[in-house]
Design an enzyme around this catalytic site. Structure first.
Site, PDB file in Angstrom:
ATOM      1  N   SER A 144       0.874  -1.179   0.000  1.00 20.29           N
ATOM      2  CA  SER A 144       0.000   0.000   0.000  1.00 20.29           C
ATOM      3  C   SER A 144       0.902   1.217   0.000  1.00 20.29           C
ATOM      4  CB  SER A 144      -0.852  -0.012   1.272  1.00 20.29           C
ATOM      5  OG  SER A 144      -1.409   1.261   1.521  1.00 20.29           O
ATOM      6  N   TYR A 157      -2.370  -1.047  10.488  1.00 20.84           N
ATOM      7  CA  TYR A 157      -2.302  -1.184   9.022  1.00 20.84           C
ATOM      8  C   TYR A 157      -0.949  -0.698   8.492  1.00 20.84           C
ATOM      9  CZ  TYR A 157      -4.018  -0.927   4.162  1.00 20.84           C
ATOM     10  OH  TYR A 157      -4.195  -1.108   2.809  1.00 20.84           O
TER      11      TYR A 157
HETATM   12  P1  NAD Z   1     -11.630  -5.971  -0.182  1.00 17.06           P
HETATM   13  O1  NAD Z   1     -12.242  -5.771   1.166  1.00 17.06           O
HETATM   14  O2  NAD Z   1     -12.448  -5.728  -1.406  1.00 17.06           O
HETATM   15  O3  NAD Z   1     -10.999  -7.446  -0.270  1.00 17.06           O
HETATM   16  C1  NAD Z   1     -10.341  -8.064   0.810  1.00 17.06           C
HETATM   17  C2  NAD Z   1     -10.302  -9.553   0.584  1.00 17.06           C
HETATM   18  O4  NAD Z   1      -9.652 -10.171   1.713  1.00 17.06           O
HETATM   19  C3  NAD Z   1     -11.700 -10.185   0.495  1.00 17.06           C
HETATM   20  O5  NAD Z   1     -11.692 -11.203  -0.486  1.00 17.06           O
HETATM   21  C4  NAD Z   1     -11.894 -10.791   1.881  1.00 17.06           C
HETATM   22  O6  NAD Z   1     -12.783 -11.889   1.908  1.00 17.06           O
HETATM   23  C5  NAD Z   1     -10.462 -11.221   2.184  1.00 17.06           C
HETATM   24  N1  NAD Z   1     -10.234 -11.477   3.605  1.00 17.06           N
HETATM   25  C6  NAD Z   1     -10.412 -10.633   4.654  1.00 17.06           C
HETATM   26  N2  NAD Z   1     -10.118 -11.276   5.811  1.00 17.06           N
HETATM   27  C7  NAD Z   1      -9.740 -12.534   5.477  1.00 17.06           C
HETATM   28  C8  NAD Z   1      -9.317 -13.680   6.221  1.00 17.06           C
HETATM   29  N3  NAD Z   1      -9.227 -13.682   7.557  1.00 17.06           N
HETATM   30  N4  NAD Z   1      -9.019 -14.801   5.539  1.00 17.06           N
HETATM   31  C9  NAD Z   1      -9.136 -14.855   4.185  1.00 17.06           C
HETATM   32  N5  NAD Z   1      -9.510 -13.805   3.436  1.00 17.06           N
HETATM   33  C10 NAD Z   1      -9.815 -12.660   4.080  1.00 17.06           C
HETATM   34  O7  NAD Z   1     -10.349  -5.040  -0.177  1.00 17.06           O
HETATM   35  P2  NAD Z   1      -9.387  -4.528  -1.355  1.00 17.06           P
HETATM   36  O8  NAD Z   1      -9.534  -3.050  -1.388  1.00 17.06           O
HETATM   37  O9  NAD Z   1      -9.519  -5.299  -2.609  1.00 17.06           O
HETATM   38  O10 NAD Z   1      -7.959  -4.847  -0.665  1.00 17.06           O
HETATM   39  C11 NAD Z   1      -7.089  -5.890  -1.084  1.00 17.06           C
HETATM   40  C12 NAD Z   1      -5.678  -5.564  -0.624  1.00 17.06           C
HETATM   41  O11 NAD Z   1      -5.274  -4.321  -1.195  1.00 17.06           O
HETATM   42  C13 NAD Z   1      -5.527  -5.400   0.899  1.00 17.06           C
HETATM   43  O12 NAD Z   1      -4.297  -5.976   1.315  1.00 17.06           O
HETATM   44  C14 NAD Z   1      -5.496  -3.891   1.073  1.00 17.06           C
HETATM   45  O13 NAD Z   1      -4.795  -3.510   2.232  1.00 17.06           O
HETATM   46  C15 NAD Z   1      -4.768  -3.487  -0.189  1.00 17.06           C
HETATM   47  N6  NAD Z   1      -4.970  -2.076  -0.577  1.00 17.06           N
HETATM   48  C16 NAD Z   1      -6.229  -1.602  -0.890  1.00 17.06           C
HETATM   49  C17 NAD Z   1      -6.368  -0.261  -1.254  1.00 17.06           C
HETATM   50  C18 NAD Z   1      -7.717   0.333  -1.609  1.00 17.06           C
HETATM   51  O14 NAD Z   1      -7.813   1.565  -1.729  1.00 17.06           O
HETATM   52  N7  NAD Z   1      -8.764  -0.437  -1.801  1.00 17.06           N
HETATM   53  C19 NAD Z   1      -5.232   0.565  -1.303  1.00 17.06           C
HETATM   54  C20 NAD Z   1      -3.980   0.034  -0.991  1.00 17.06           C
HETATM   55  C21 NAD Z   1      -3.863  -1.288  -0.640  1.00 17.06           C
END
Ligand code: NAD
Length: 262
Positions: A144, A157
């Site tokens: 991130s 985080y």
């Molecule tokens: P999201 O909430 O859409 O997806 C998260 C996924 O993780 C889901 O499939 C959920 O079921 C799974 N998950 C959560 N807890 C779990 C567990 N205990 N066991 C198994 N699976 C689990 O979120 P996203 O925005 O797609 O985020 C994905 C990654 O990208 C994360 O690591 C997040 O930190 C990172 N990220 C997101 C953003 C953003 O703006 N959306 C920015 C930077 C980084």
């Protein structure tokens, strides 16, 4: 033939958002897919079967909980037993919690460190022996912008994501002569359903238009004032899987509309 035909990709947290975009991009390049993540069984089955129909590959779902090391090892074993190998591992599952540090619930700290950081260690630990044996592998961690800079109230985080950046570099060095690369991708704000759903409430709460919420609230830190898309993140991950990326390892690749340039 796609660049991943005959290969298998395990993507954690791929029932939604960025993870699902990775899975679909890799399937589009010919990989069989191990999906992972939470959600309603019917929704997961819909995504799983859509991958098979849209891309003519095979996909299975592992319900492994990323807080449980033995289940994470089981997810990698499922990929190996179903498809014969795990060639690409994407550690992507993640959660967020926002609170002043002195009030931060201990169980939320533990869950974020487990899901956003330790699960990547457990996945890598399980997948590397097979990758070494076959002499090829790609490990990609979703970090991130918060692996490079901090924001207040996100102690767990930001700590986990800085940890992911360190794990990425260490693993890259250990595997450098095995034709296995390990990199992390650091997105800024990505347009996911999660973000989209916040907009109406914020419009109401602050009496702002949709455009004002996006520009002045959500994208305050992002100089382009545009969201990254999941598909853009997935395209970068797919590039990392190709031969042109064979010498990219240990890198932390920003895709953040200029956020961390400032
Ligand atoms: P999201 O909430 O859409 O997806 C998260 C996924 O993780 C889901 O499939 C959920 O079921 C799974 N998950 C959560 N807890 C779990 C567990 N205990 N066991 C198994 N699976 C689990 O979120 P996203 O925005 O797609 O985020 C994905 C990654 O990208 C994360 O690591 C997040 O930190 C990172 N990220 C997101 C953003 C953003 O703006 N959306 C920015 C930077 C980084």
């Amino acid at each position: 033939m796609g660049i991943l035909t005959g290969k298998t990709a395990v993507v954690t947290g791929s029932t939604s958002g960025i993870g699902l975009a990775y899975a679909r991009a890799f399937a589009g390049a010919g990989a069989n897919i191990v999906l992972n993540g939470m959600g309603a069984a019917a929704d997961i089955e819909k995504e799983r079967s859509a991958i098979e129909t849209d891309f003519k590959v095979k996909a299975v779902h592992s319900p492994a909980d990323m807080t449980k090391p033995t289940e994470i090892a089981g997810m990698v074993a499922l990929g190996e037993s179903t498809f014969g190998s795990v060639d690409v591992l994407v550690n992507n599952a993640g959660i967020q919690f926002v609170s002043p540090v002195e009030d931060f619930p201990i169980e939320k700290w533990d869950a974020i460190i487990a899901i956003n950081l330790s699960s990547a260690f457990h996945g890598i630990r399980a997948a590397v022996p097979g990758m070494k044996k076959r002499g090829w592998g790609r490990i990609i961690n979703t970090a991130s912008a918060h692996s490079l800079v901090a924001s207040p109230f996100k102690s767990a985080y930001v700590s986990a994501k800085h940890g992911i950046a360190g794990l990425t570099k260490t693993v890259a060095l250990e595997l450098a002569t095995h034709k296995i690369t390990c990199n992390c991708i650091s997105p800024g704000y990505v347009w996911t359903p999660l973000v989209e759903k916040q907009i109406p409430d914020t419009m109401k709460a602050r009496n702002l238009t949709k455009e004002q919420v996006i520009r002045d609230v959500l994208l305050e830190a992002q100089p382009t004032k545009e969201f990254v898309t999941s598909e853009q993140v997935a395209a970068l991950a797919l590039f990392l899987c190709g031969d042109d990326a064979a010498q990219i390892t240990g890198a932390n690749l920003s895709i953040d509309g200029g956020w961390t340039a400032g």
